[in-house]
Design an enzyme around this catalytic site. Structure first.
Site, PDB file in Angstrom:
ATOM      1  N   LYS A  40      10.739  17.045 -52.789  1.00  0.00           N
ATOM      2  CA  LYS A  40       9.386  17.379 -53.233  1.00  0.00           C
ATOM      3  C   LYS A  40       9.389  18.492 -54.280  1.00  0.00           C
ATOM      4  O   LYS A  40       8.538  18.515 -55.170  1.00  0.00           O
ATOM      5  CB  LYS A  40       8.520  17.781 -52.037  1.00  0.00           C
ATOM      6  CG  LYS A  40       8.138  16.633 -51.129  1.00  0.00           C
ATOM      7  CD  LYS A  40       7.107  17.060 -50.107  1.00  0.00           C
ATOM      8  CE  LYS A  40       6.636  15.866 -49.285  1.00  0.00           C
ATOM      9  NZ  LYS A  40       5.577  16.239 -48.309  1.00  0.00           N
ATOM     10  N   LEU A  87       9.945  16.956 -57.592  1.00  0.00           N
ATOM     11  CA  LEU A  87       8.763  16.246 -58.087  1.00  0.00           C
ATOM     12  C   LEU A  87       7.798  17.186 -58.789  1.00  0.00           C
ATOM     13  O   LEU A  87       6.936  16.730 -59.563  1.00  0.00           O
ATOM     14  CB  LEU A  87       8.052  15.530 -56.931  1.00  0.00           C
ATOM     15  CG  LEU A  87       8.803  14.342 -56.312  1.00  0.00           C
ATOM     16  CD1 LEU A  87       8.016  13.768 -55.138  1.00  0.00           C
ATOM     17  CD2 LEU A  87       9.059  13.261 -57.353  1.00  0.00           C
ATOM     18  N   LYS A  88       7.922  18.489 -58.531  1.00  0.00           N
ATOM     19  CA  LYS A  88       7.056  19.464 -59.203  1.00  0.00           C
ATOM     20  C   LYS A  88       7.367  19.577 -60.694  1.00  0.00           C
ATOM     21  O   LYS A  88       6.620  20.209 -61.430  1.00  0.00           O
ATOM     22  CB  LYS A  88       7.198  20.833 -58.539  1.00  0.00           C
ATOM     23  CG  LYS A  88       6.642  20.900 -57.123  1.00  0.00           C
ATOM     24  CD  LYS A  88       5.127  20.705 -57.107  1.00  0.00           C
ATOM     25  CE  LYS A  88       4.570  20.801 -55.704  1.00  0.00           C
ATOM     26  NZ  LYS A  88       3.097  20.637 -55.685  1.00  0.00           N
ATOM     27  N   TYR A  89       8.481  18.991 -61.139  1.00  0.00           N
ATOM     28  CA  TYR A  89       8.766  18.951 -62.572  1.00  0.00           C
ATOM     29  C   TYR A  89       7.871  17.946 -63.301  1.00  0.00           C
ATOM     30  O   TYR A  89       7.865  17.901 -64.532  1.00  0.00           O
ATOM     31  CB  TYR A  89      10.232  18.584 -62.813  1.00  0.00           C
ATOM     32  CG  TYR A  89      11.198  19.724 -62.670  1.00  0.00           C
ATOM     33  CD1 TYR A  89      11.471  20.568 -63.745  1.00  0.00           C
ATOM     34  CD2 TYR A  89      11.835  19.973 -61.466  1.00  0.00           C
ATOM     35  CE1 TYR A  89      12.367  21.619 -63.623  1.00  0.00           C
ATOM     36  CE2 TYR A  89      12.732  21.018 -61.338  1.00  0.00           C
ATOM     37  CZ  TYR A  89      12.990  21.844 -62.410  1.00  0.00           C
ATOM     38  OH  TYR A  89      13.867  22.884 -62.291  1.00  0.00           O
ATOM     39  N   GLU A 135      23.370  27.979 -51.532  1.00  0.00           N
ATOM     40  CA  GLU A 135      21.913  27.985 -51.382  1.00  0.00           C
ATOM     41  C   GLU A 135      21.521  27.348 -50.055  1.00  0.00           C
ATOM     42  O   GLU A 135      20.540  27.729 -49.424  1.00  0.00           O
ATOM     43  CB  GLU A 135      21.260  27.246 -52.547  1.00  0.00           C
ATOM     44  CG  GLU A 135      19.737  27.276 -52.526  1.00  0.00           C
ATOM     45  CD  GLU A 135      19.123  26.531 -53.699  1.00  0.00           C
ATOM     46  OE1 GLU A 135      17.922  26.715 -53.948  1.00  0.00           O
ATOM     47  OE2 GLU A 135      19.848  25.752 -54.360  1.00  0.00           O
ATOM     48  N   HIS A 185      22.791  31.814 -56.398  1.00  0.00           N
ATOM     49  CA  HIS A 185      22.273  31.918 -55.027  1.00  0.00           C
ATOM     50  C   HIS A 185      23.276  32.628 -54.106  1.00  0.00           C
ATOM     51  O   HIS A 185      23.306  33.844 -54.063  1.00  0.00           O
ATOM     52  CB  HIS A 185      21.880  30.541 -54.482  1.00  0.00           C
ATOM     53  CG  HIS A 185      20.763  29.898 -55.227  1.00  0.00           C
ATOM     54  ND1 HIS A 185      19.508  30.433 -55.297  1.00  0.00           N
ATOM     55  CD2 HIS A 185      20.727  28.761 -55.972  1.00  0.00           C
ATOM     56  CE1 HIS A 185      18.728  29.664 -56.032  1.00  0.00           C
ATOM     57  NE2 HIS A 185      19.452  28.638 -56.462  1.00  0.00           N
TER      58      HIS A 185
END
Length: 779
Positions: A476, A479-481, A676, A695
């Site tokens: 998810k 998908l924010k890209y 990470e 990270h």
């Protein structure tokens, strides 16, 4: 007026009169005490001057002067706090020369391991001792006055609690022992005390004239005489500021169990040296900087000068490229460890980090480092604050900051992207931008197909910001890209290999470059993708950079390789893992041997500083065995393990760097995402092969690996705000602990488009960390 109101008014008048009279007498008493104290100080100064003119002070004079100061000063000095640890009291049991030299014992560091932040060898140091008693701590100066302040660090002499402080048997020295065990073998050394600190470790008053920093020939500040406040703040020669330091020296023979642990740790460090690429000449030694001012921009960063082809010959064998002096040569020029050796060494590292006795020792060592830094803050925090204020033209905003981990497709904030999309929709609505479903669509038609207009767009509708739905959901988060949740908008605005040849993304990148140049003191290392689907990707990316003239003195590039073999295999793009390695590394060796074969790629590689591996580390995977199939044999649909990717990227990059270094070209560091999420063996693999990582928050789960990363000083580009959206709550982030323990950490933004809200995301990252981490811990 009734009687009640009259009585109330009289009571108020009497009360106010009483308060006023009390305040007058209290003020008068305070002034009297201050005048008396000033007379005492002046009388002591006259006595010192008189004694200096007569000759050297005798012990009788010194003793008399100290006792006189204590007798006259007890009325005005605040008492020291008996509840705070007084490290110099620990030396109370030592007599003679050792006591005068200020030597108190601490547990040793074994031979073969680096010392923990000691002074350079051979550097002279002054030890603070006491001929009377070692019950005084150094009194730090306050930010408002250079004179030693009366604080909790004040001398404990004359205190009612003195009897409690002088009993050494009652002190808890556990926090001073390197292995966490209390004992008399601990030794602390005060080093390099300033000239204005006397033998009792007390600060002498510093004349204001000596505190003024000279900024001009006449000795004044910018041509004018500084005011008294500036005289208190500005220090003379702040670059030579000296702090009270602690040195830990080994004087006790470690136990056999500890010796065995030290040998294992040392062997791990030597194993890392065998793998990591090290330049013959360090980068900072290659160029002699004669002008310390801001670096001058390169006027022609994309000017290409033809270079000849060398005689080197290379070929791919079992997933690793081998280089020879010429086609007829039989001896390999730059041999690298084979896969079996690497996986054998990796399993050795994993056995070491699982050993109980080594875990215990490293845990104690890390606690020692943390407490040592806390003790440094107690001794030197005020002195550091004064030195920081004395640095001319330098503060948080105009000190140079580098964003060491930021993805190029998310380098802008959401408001910036929204403004850019609206601008293009208003100025270029008829630009043909995409080919979908057999039809070429203009920008206006794309938005009409989505039932959107420029007026409808806002930040919330853009929906590129990470929220609670992305926590532990890497899918998810990716998908924010997609702006407005549409992959076609991502292809138009955030891709460089599209129908318009990445023109919109190039313009957006130039705007970000302009913002960085305007801020002047911020730099960035942008990570841009090479997928390994075809060899022409390198030339496409290089031509996009060169043709759009994407260059800034504030920016360098890293290449990120998504670990998506299984996706390409299912799509039929590749047949084996060998295809991906060929597509990634063959063009790099071709342009290194013959720059004329890929001139634009040759220019682009001058700006590339690192290679990255990216993808979701939390996906389950099978740990590699010592004998793994070769890349050509890896034809199944499953994605190789993380360490499998790491080895073949490392081995080819090591050979490439050796070849490029031999030809005087720039080299490329291996700097992958690691730790990470997922298994701890990711961090073990990068410990052996990498210069630094992104990270690394999973180091908190392994004290042995954490200590090894500290000893090797492997860089960690940490992004607490990004972790807060994906894998770890902000208040649980180990960044402040790593910082206190001395790990090589830096703050970075990762994805400003999804994470940050302001025009300066790196400043936002630092400010939030300072508010929640450093101020809370007192550093």
């Amino acid at each position: 007026m009734d009687a009640y109101s009259l009585h109330l008014a009289m009571a108020a008048l009497v009360g106010a009169s009483f308060v006023a009279v009390s305040a007058y007498y209290m003020h008068r008493k305070t002034l009297t005490q201050l005048l008396e104290f000033a007379k005492t100080v002046e009388r002591e100064r006259d006595d010192i001057n008189k004694n200096n003119s007569d000759g050297a002070d005798t012990p009788q004079h010194l003793k008399k002067r100290r006792s006189y100061a204590r007798r006259k000063g007890n009325e005005y000095y605040r008492r020291g706090s008996a509840s705070l640890p007084d490290v110099t009291v620990i030396s109370g049991g030592i007599d003679g020369d050792e006591r005068r030299n200020g030597q108190v014992v601490l547990d040793g560091i074994p031979p073969g391991l680096p010392r923990l932040h000691t002074l350079p060898e051979g550097k002279s140091s002054g030890y603070a001792g006491s001929t009377k008693r070692t019950g005084n701590l150094i009194r730090p100066t306050s930010p408002k006055s250079p004179v030693a302040s009366a604080s909790a660090f004040e001398s404990v002499e004359g205190s009612d609690d003195e009897d409690n402080m002088t009993d050494i048997a009652k002190l808890d020295t556990t926090y001073l022992h390197t292995n966490g065990n209390a004992g008399p073998e601990c030794k602390i050394v005060y080093e390099n005390l300033p000239n204005h600190v006397n033998t009792n470790a007390e600060q002498m008053p510093i004349p204001a004239s000596s505190m003024i920093r000279s900024h001009s020939v006449s000795g004044d500040l910018h041509g004018t005489q500084p005011d008294p406040i500036a005289a208190d703040i500005l220090r003379k020669e702040p670059e030579q500021e000296t702090f009270a330091r602690l040195r830990i020296t080994p004087i006790e023979v470690p136990s056999p169990d500890e010796v065995e642990s030290y040998e294992f740790l040392q062997e791990c460090l030597e194993m890392r040296k065998k793998y990591v690429f090290t330049e013959a000449v360090a980068p900072w030694e290659k160029e002699v900087i004669s002008d310390p001012s801001t670096p001058k921009p390169n006027p022609e960063p994309f000017f290409y000068t033809p270079e000849g082809k060398s005689d080197h010959y290379f070929e791919m064998e079992d997933g690793v490229i081998h280089v020879y002096a010429n086609k007829d040569a039989k001896e390999e020029l730059f041999p690298v460890a084979d896969a079996t050796t690497f996986f054998t060494d990796l399993h050795y590292i994993l056995r070491v980090i699982a050993a109980g006795n080594i875990r215990t020792l490293c845990h104690h060592r890390l606690n020692l480092l943390e407490q040592k830094f806390n003790l440094h803050l107690m001794l030197n925090a005020d002195r550091e604050f004064l030195a920081q204020k004395s640095a001319p033209h330098r503060d948080f905003y105009n000190v140079r900051k580098v964003d060491t981990h930021v993805h190029h497709s998310a380098c802008m904030n959401q408001k910036h992207l929204l403004r850019f999309i609206k601008s293009k929709l208003r100025k270029e609505p008829d630009e043909v931008v995409i080919f979908r479903d057999g039809t070429y669509l203009t920008l206006k038609e794309v938005f009409e197909s989505l039932d959107l207009t420029g007026y409808d767009l806002n930040v919330d509708l853009l929906d590129v910001h990470a929220d609670k739905s992305t926590f532990h959901r890497f899918d998810k988060f990716n998908l924010k890209y997609n702006p407005c949740g549409q992959s076609r908008l991502r292809e138009i605005f955030l891709k460089q290999d599209n129908l318009i040849q990445g023109r919109f993304l190039a313009e957006l990148t130039k705007q970000v470059f302009s913002d960085l140049s305007a801020s002047k003191y911020q730099m960035a290392e942008y990570r841009i993708s090479i997928y390994g689907r075809k060899q022409s990707e390198w030339d496409q990316l290089a031509s996009w950079i060169v043709n759009n003239e994407l260059y800034s003195e504030n920016v360098v590039w890293l290449i990120q390789l998504p670990r998506l073999y299984n996706v390409y295999k299912e799509m039929g793009i590749v047949t084996s893992f060998q295809n991906i390695l060929d597509n990634i590394f063959m063009p790099l060796f071709e342009v290194t041997v013959d720059p004329d074969s890929h001139p634009q790629l040759h220019l682009f590689l001058k700006q590339v500083v690192g290679l990255d591996l990216v993808d979701d580390e939390s996906k389950p995977e099978r740990r590699p065995t010592k004998h793994m199939p070769t890349p050509a044999q890896w034809t199944n649909v499953f994605n190789p393990a993380y360490s499998y990717y790491v080895y073949y990227c490392y081995a080819n990059l090591y050979t490439l760097n050796k070849l490029r270094e031999s030809k005087g070209m720039t080299t490329i560091k291996f700097r992958p995402h690691s730790g990470e999420a997922g298994d701890i063996d990711h961090l073990a693999a990068t410990f052996l092969t990498c210069h630094n990582i992104a990270h690394g928050i999973n180091l908190r789960k392994s004290p042995v690996l954490q200590y090894l990363y500290y000893l090797a000083q492997i860089g960690l580009a940490m992004s607490p705000l990004s972790n807060n959206s994906l894998f770890l709550d902000y208040h649980r982030n180990p960044f402040p602990i790593f910082f206190l323990r001395g790990l090589n950490v830096s703050l970075s933004t990762d994805d400003p488009l999804q994470i940050h809200l302001t025009k300066e995301p790196l400043v936002e990252e630092y400010s939030i960390a300072a508010s929640l981490f450093l101020y809370r811990s007192g550093s």
